[in-house]
Design a protein around this motif. Structure first.
Motif, short mmCIF file in Angstrom:
data_model
loop_
_atom_site.label_atom_id
_atom_site.label_comp_id
_atom_site.label_asym_id
_atom_site.label_seq_id
_atom_site.Cartn_x
_atom_site.Cartn_y
_atom_site.Cartn_z
N HIS A 148 0.84 -1.20 0.00
CA HIS A 148 0.00 0.00 0.00
C HIS A 148 0.87 1.25 0.00
N LEU A 149 0.66 2.11 -0.97
CA LEU A 149 1.29 3.43 -0.92
C LEU A 149 0.24 4.44 -1.34
N GLU A 150 0.41 5.66 -0.90
CA GLU A 150 -0.65 6.64 -1.09
C GLU A 150 -0.10 7.94 -1.62
N THR A 151 -0.65 8.44 -2.70
CA THR A 151 -0.27 9.78 -3.16
C THR A 151 -1.05 10.79 -2.30
N ARG A 152 -0.31 11.60 -1.55
CA ARG A 152 -0.92 12.58 -0.64
C ARG A 152 -0.74 13.97 -1.24
N ILE A 153 -1.79 14.75 -1.21
CA ILE A 153 -1.74 16.10 -1.75
C ILE A 153 -1.61 17.06 -0.56
N VAL A 154 -0.58 17.89 -0.62
CA VAL A 154 -0.33 18.83 0.48
C VAL A 154 -1.07 20.14 0.16
N THR A 155 -2.03 20.50 1.02
CA THR A 155 -2.85 21.70 0.78
C THR A 155 -2.82 22.58 2.03
N ASP A 156 -3.50 23.73 1.93
CA ASP A 156 -3.63 24.62 3.10
C ASP A 156 -4.31 23.91 4.26
N ARG A 157 -5.18 22.96 3.94
CA ARG A 157 -5.90 22.24 5.00
C ARG A 157 -5.19 20.97 5.41
N GLY A 177 2.29 20.76 -2.52
CA GLY A 177 3.27 19.69 -2.72
C GLY A 177 2.57 18.35 -2.85
N ILE A 178 3.34 17.34 -3.18
CA ILE A 178 2.82 15.99 -3.38
C ILE A 178 3.78 15.05 -2.64
N ALA A 179 3.23 14.05 -1.96
CA ALA A 179 4.10 13.07 -1.30
C ALA A 179 3.59 11.67 -1.59
N PRO A 209 0.97 12.79 -14.90
CA PRO A 209 2.38 12.42 -14.67
C PRO A 209 2.71 12.34 -13.18
N VAL A 210 2.11 13.23 -12.40
CA VAL A 210 2.48 13.33 -10.98
C VAL A 210 1.76 12.29 -10.12
N SER A 211 0.49 12.03 -10.42
CA SER A 211 -0.25 11.13 -9.54
C SER A 211 -0.45 9.74 -10.14
N SER A 212 0.02 9.51 -11.36
CA SER A 212 -0.10 8.16 -11.92
C SER A 212 1.24 7.57 -12.35
N ILE A 213 1.99 8.30 -13.17
CA ILE A 213 3.23 7.72 -13.71
C ILE A 213 4.38 7.80 -12.70
N LEU A 214 4.58 8.97 -12.10
CA LEU A 214 5.72 9.07 -11.17
C LEU A 214 5.58 8.16 -9.94
N ALA A 250 -2.55 19.83 -14.04
CA ALA A 250 -1.96 21.17 -14.08
C ALA A 250 -1.59 21.62 -12.66
N LYS A 251 -2.51 21.44 -11.72
CA LYS A 251 -2.23 21.86 -10.34
C LYS A 251 -1.04 21.12 -9.76
N TYR A 252 -0.98 19.83 -10.00
CA TYR A 252 0.10 19.02 -9.44
C TYR A 252 1.44 19.39 -10.08
N MET A 253 1.43 19.60 -11.39
CA MET A 253 2.69 19.94 -12.07
C MET A 253 3.21 21.29 -11.57
#
Ligand code: GDP
Length: 319
Positions: A148-157, A177-179, A209-214, A250-253
């Motif tokens: 299990h790994l999770e793409t986490r989106i870093v936001t103001d919240r 950011g993205i983790a 690219p950021v949330s699927s391929i990378l 676009a937002k992730y890039m």
């Protein structure tokens, strides 16, 4: 016109969800042509958007590909089973409160069986293979990892699962950011490594690219495996002009400091792909992309219908 290059029998595709399934199902469709029946198709799927919900393990990208190949996908939405109903979800809303993640009644069957098998100790890779065989799919759909790994989106919240960002918050929050949480412990699925190693051609499908391929390539060993096969690896840009065709790419890039352009896709992919296919309308970018040390080809890469999908799939096989 050359229809198929003999000897190109093993095709491995790196895939996300909504964009990738268009290409994956077209390749699968071409496989039924008499001149292409020797084609072995392996789709290595992103697992970074997998999520536990209601005690069930949901794998959105894997499911989209599986439904797409089985001819069950709701084409309009791009996810879930066509003609599904949402009675269970309505009942969950009564018992639990508002539900932000859509799960159809037929779709739930997949998650129930998968979760049951996981709880019996079976690996995601094997479970996916089993589900494909039950649905009569003559291709291998392979999770990039059993872990299990999770793409986490870093936001103001704060940081959140990407499904929460995209579905619950409708992608409206600012992204900083993205983790890839859990990436340090994730091991590549051996079937995925083998498919890459043995492939006559590797196609990086149009995907975020950021949330699927990378996140596929961030798994230990996977990037190196694709790098070793760089000479047979072709990528399709998910960006046309200065926009993704759909979704939050676009937002992730931008959060990672990239301009939203096929040139940035070249920057992100050039170490593991030797060719990038961009849209005809982006022809002016060819020299800039070539200067980055990656070959560039142009064609119509927008897939609005089945005909577009098959045309692009054929083009990639012949390239
Ligand atoms: P994913 O489906 O899990 O990768 O996540 P998203 O829904 O965020 O991304 C879909 C990606 O596929 C986006 O980056 C889109 O730009 C891309 N995409 C969707 N449809 C097409 C298409 O017809 N052609 C191309 N070239 N890219 C597409």
């Amino acid at each position: 016109m050359i229809l198929y290059v003999k000897g190109m029998d093993k095709i491995a595709v790196l895939a996300g969800g909504t964009g990738s399934v268009k290409l994956a199902r077209a390749l699968y469709r071409l496989k039924s042509n008499s001149d292409m029946q020797n084609m072995h198709l392996s789709i290595v799927c992103n697992v970074g958007d997998n999520v536990w919900m209601h005690g069930l393990y949901i794998c959105p990208d894997i499911d989209t590909i599986v439904y797409g190949l089985a001819g069950l996908l709701d084409r309009e939405r791009g996810w879930g089973v066509s003609n599904d109903t949402f009675n269970c979800l309505a009942q969950l809303a009564k018992l639990e409160g508002e539900q932000w993640f859509m799960l159809g009644d037929k779709d739930l069957a997949m998650h129930i069986i998968r979760s049951m098998m996981l709880k019996e100790g079976k690996r995601l890779c094997k479970i996916t293979g089993y589900l494909c065989s039950r649905l009569g799919i003559d291709a291998r759909v392979i999770p990039a990892s059993d872990d299990h790994l999770e793409t986490r989106i870093v936001t103001d919240r704060g940081d959140m699962h990407l499904q929460e960002f995209w579905v619950k918050h409708k992608g409206m929050l600012d992204v900083h950011g993205i983790a890839y949480k859990g990436i340090e412990h994730a091991r590549a699925c051996s079937d995925a490594l083998n498919a890459i190693e043995e492939a006559d051609k590797i196609i990086v499908a149009p995907a975020n690219p950021v949330s699927s391929i990378l996140p596929i390539l961030a798994i230990d060993g996977l990037r190196d495996a694709v790098r070793r096969r760089r000479d047979v690896c072709i990528a399709v840009s998910p960006i046309i002009g200065s926009r993704p065709v759909s979704g939050p790419a676009a937002k992730y890039m931008k959060a990672l400091g990239y301009d939203v352009s096929p040139v940035s896709i070249a920057d992100m992919y050039r170490d593991f792909a030797s060719s990038l296919v961009i849209d005809e309308s982006d022809r002016v970018l060819m020299d800039e992309i070539k200067a980055k040390g990656i070959d560039v080809y142009t064609t119509d890469i927008l897939m609005d219908d089945e005909e577009d999908e098959v045309r692009l799939a054929r083009y990639l096989l012949e390239l």
